[in-house]
Design a protein around this motif. Structure first.
Motif, mmCIF file in Angstrom:
data_model
loop_
_atom_site.group_PDB
_atom_site.id
_atom_site.type_symbol
_atom_site.label_atom_id
_atom_site.label_comp_id
_atom_site.label_asym_id
_atom_site.label_seq_id
_atom_site.Cartn_x
_atom_site.Cartn_y
_atom_site.Cartn_z
ATOM 1 N N THR A 1 11.581 6.768 3.620
ATOM 2 C CA THR A 1 11.694 6.367 2.217
ATOM 3 C C THR A 1 10.472 5.584 1.741
ATOM 4 O O THR A 1 10.378 5.245 0.562
ATOM 5 C CB THR A 1 12.938 5.495 2.013
ATOM 6 N N LEU A 2 9.558 5.300 2.645
ATOM 7 C CA LEU A 2 8.368 4.503 2.348
ATOM 8 C C LEU A 2 8.709 3.137 1.751
ATOM 9 O O LEU A 2 7.950 2.591 0.947
ATOM 10 C CB LEU A 2 7.416 5.264 1.416
ATOM 11 N N ASN A 3 9.828 2.584 2.177
ATOM 12 C CA ASN A 3 10.155 1.212 1.768
ATOM 13 C C ASN A 3 10.975 0.476 2.824
ATOM 14 O O ASN A 3 11.562 -0.572 2.545
ATOM 15 C CB ASN A 3 10.907 1.199 0.424
ATOM 16 N N LEU B 1 2.402 0.651 7.765
ATOM 17 C CA LEU B 1 1.205 1.363 7.318
ATOM 18 C C LEU B 1 0.634 2.286 8.393
ATOM 19 O O LEU B 1 -0.504 2.734 8.290
ATOM 20 C CB LEU B 1 0.146 0.369 6.844
ATOM 21 N N TRP B 2 1.454 2.583 9.409
ATOM 22 C CA TRP B 2 1.043 3.514 10.461
ATOM 23 C C TRP B 2 2.066 4.630 10.649
ATOM 24 O O TRP B 2 2.022 5.368 11.629
ATOM 25 C CB TRP B 2 0.867 2.781 11.792
ATOM 26 N N THR B 3 2.976 4.778 9.742
ATOM 27 C CA THR B 3 4.043 5.770 9.913
ATOM 28 C C THR B 3 3.546 7.181 9.596
ATOM 29 O O THR B 3 2.539 7.369 8.908
ATOM 30 C CB THR B 3 5.237 5.454 8.999
ATOM 31 N N VAL B 4 4.306 8.156 10.070
ATOM 32 C CA VAL B 4 3.987 9.553 9.763
ATOM 33 C C VAL B 4 3.969 9.768 8.249
ATOM 34 O O VAL B 4 3.063 10.411 7.705
ATOM 35 C CB VAL B 4 5.007 10.498 10.417
ATOM 36 N N ILE C 1 0.897 8.161 6.533
ATOM 37 C CA ILE C 1 -0.312 8.915 6.859
ATOM 38 C C ILE C 1 -0.309 10.282 6.178
ATOM 39 O O ILE C 1 -1.357 10.776 5.745
ATOM 40 C CB ILE C 1 -0.476 9.013 8.387
ATOM 41 N N GLN C 2 0.854 10.898 6.036
ATOM 42 C CA GLN C 2 0.925 12.166 5.289
ATOM 43 C C GLN C 2 0.477 11.974 3.838
ATOM 44 O O GLN C 2 -0.218 12.831 3.281
ATOM 45 C CB GLN C 2 2.353 12.712 5.337
ATOM 46 N N ALA C 3 0.868 10.861 3.234
ATOM 47 C CA ALA C 3 0.419 10.568 1.869
ATOM 48 C C ALA C 3 -1.082 10.319 1.834
ATOM 49 O O ALA C 3 -1.774 10.742 0.901
ATOM 50 C CB ALA C 3 1.181 9.367 1.314
ATOM 51 N N ALA D 1 0.819 -1.214 0.000
ATOM 52 C CA ALA D 1 0.000 0.000 0.000
ATOM 53 C C ALA D 1 0.850 1.261 0.000
ATOM 54 O O ALA D 1 0.404 2.314 -0.463
ATOM 55 C CB ALA D 1 -0.937 0.004 1.214
ATOM 56 N N ARG D 2 2.077 1.186 0.478
ATOM 57 C CA ARG D 2 2.952 2.365 0.452
ATOM 58 C C ARG D 2 3.241 2.788 -0.979
ATOM 59 O O ARG D 2 3.446 3.977 -1.254
ATOM 60 C CB ARG D 2 4.257 2.067 1.200
ATOM 61 N N GLN D 3 3.256 1.823 -1.880
ATOM 62 C CA GLN D 3 3.541 2.125 -3.272
ATOM 63 C C GLN D 3 2.271 2.398 -4.073
ATOM 64 O O GLN D 3 2.242 3.292 -4.915
ATOM 65 C CB GLN D 3 4.333 0.963 -3.899
#
Length: 289
Positions: free
Chosen positions: A255-257, A171-174, A177-179, A141-143
């Motif tokens: 880095t969302l990864n 899937l709970w990071t700042v 959630i900003q995205a 989901a990050r991608q």
């Protein structure tokens, strides 16, 4: 593994859920899977009220899973306004989960044509009718979220429903959630079952006001968030104080990864170095009441 590899487990309201061996958790509260979809997601996002006064609603369902949150939303919207056109974007890692829910007839409890439409979504990953446009985006989901944030999507309701932060911190990071917040309509709402201080702090850091939603069958509440504090149920004193403890240090993934392990270890290091009140002290203080 085939699409029936998940096996139904009963919950307290008579509906069923699955257990994830990968994450070591059930997909829903054992107090009631259908109740959780309605009272933790659909109603806090004011979808019935919005459906009465609009011709179109857009939903972003993060961690679609069995499809219960989307099913409950469609049922609630069309009950008050059968002519309301709905756009659904659903993000899911494992396509076996929605297929298994259909194979076991777990969506049959919702009104026609909800189950039929979501069966098509599970099978073909896309539905387009006169009243529904829905897509199922598979993968991390990050991608899959990033293209939606770049548009941006402008969802009237966002359902944030991953496994719990200790088991699925990515899937709970700042940053995640900003995205998500980039996809939220100015008058939209984001709902989650979680009341974790780290999650609530991440929502605040992303520019949202937060409120509490009632617990269903258990003491812990959920969280509702929006750009405006209007009509949000305020946090209790206990909940407010929780946001000033080390538990409120959010998860980070710049880095969302990053891996689950890296995200957890980074937060643990930050907690050890923090001058905030230890969460154990907060717990002891409130246990005395």
């Amino acid at each position: 593994m085939d699409s029936c590899s998940f096996h139904p487990q009963p919950t307290g309201d008579g509906s069923f859920t699955f257990f994830s061996a990968e994450f070591g958790e059930s997909f829903h509260s054992h107090y009631g899977a259908m109740q959780e979809a309605t009272y933790k997601f659909v109603l806090p996002c004011l979808l019935p009220e919005k459906a009465r006064s609009t011709e179109h609603l857009t939903l972003l369902d993060v961690c679609y899973g069995l499809g219960y949150n989307t099913a409950a939303a469609l049922a609630a919207i069309w009950q008050v306004n059968p002519d309301c056109r709905v756009t659904v974007v659903a993000l899911e890692w494992d396509e076996r989960v929605p297929k298994s829910a259909i194979a076991h007839h777990l969506l049959d409890g919702w009104p026609i044509p909800v189950a039929d439409l979501l069966q098509q979504l599970a099978d073909q990953h896309y539905v387009e009718t006169d009243y529904l446009t829905a897509q199922l985006d598979l993968g991390d989901a990050r991608q899959t979220l990033l293209p939606l944030a770049e548009k941006p999507l402008q969802a009237d309701a966002i359902f944030l429903d991953p496994f719990s932060p200790p088991h699925c911190p990515q899937l709970w990071t700042v940053e995640f959630i900003q995205a998500l917040v980039q996809c939220l309509h100015p008058q939209g709402r984001l709902a989650t079952y979680s009341c974790a201080a780290a999650v609530r702090q991440a929502l605040r850091l992303a520019g949202l006001h937060i409120g509490t939603t009632p617990g269903i069958g258990r003491k812990s509440p959920g969280t509702i968030a929006s750009f405006s504090p209007y009509a949000l149920q305020p946090l209790s004193q206990q909940e407010q104080e929780h946001l000033h403890t080390r538990a409120a240090i959010p998860y980070r993934d710049r880095t969302l990864n990053a891996s689950q392990t890296t995200i957890l270890q980074t937060r643990q290091r930050e907690q050890k170095q923090s001058l905030l009140e230890p969460t154990t002290h907060w717990k002891k203080r409130w246990q005395s009441f």
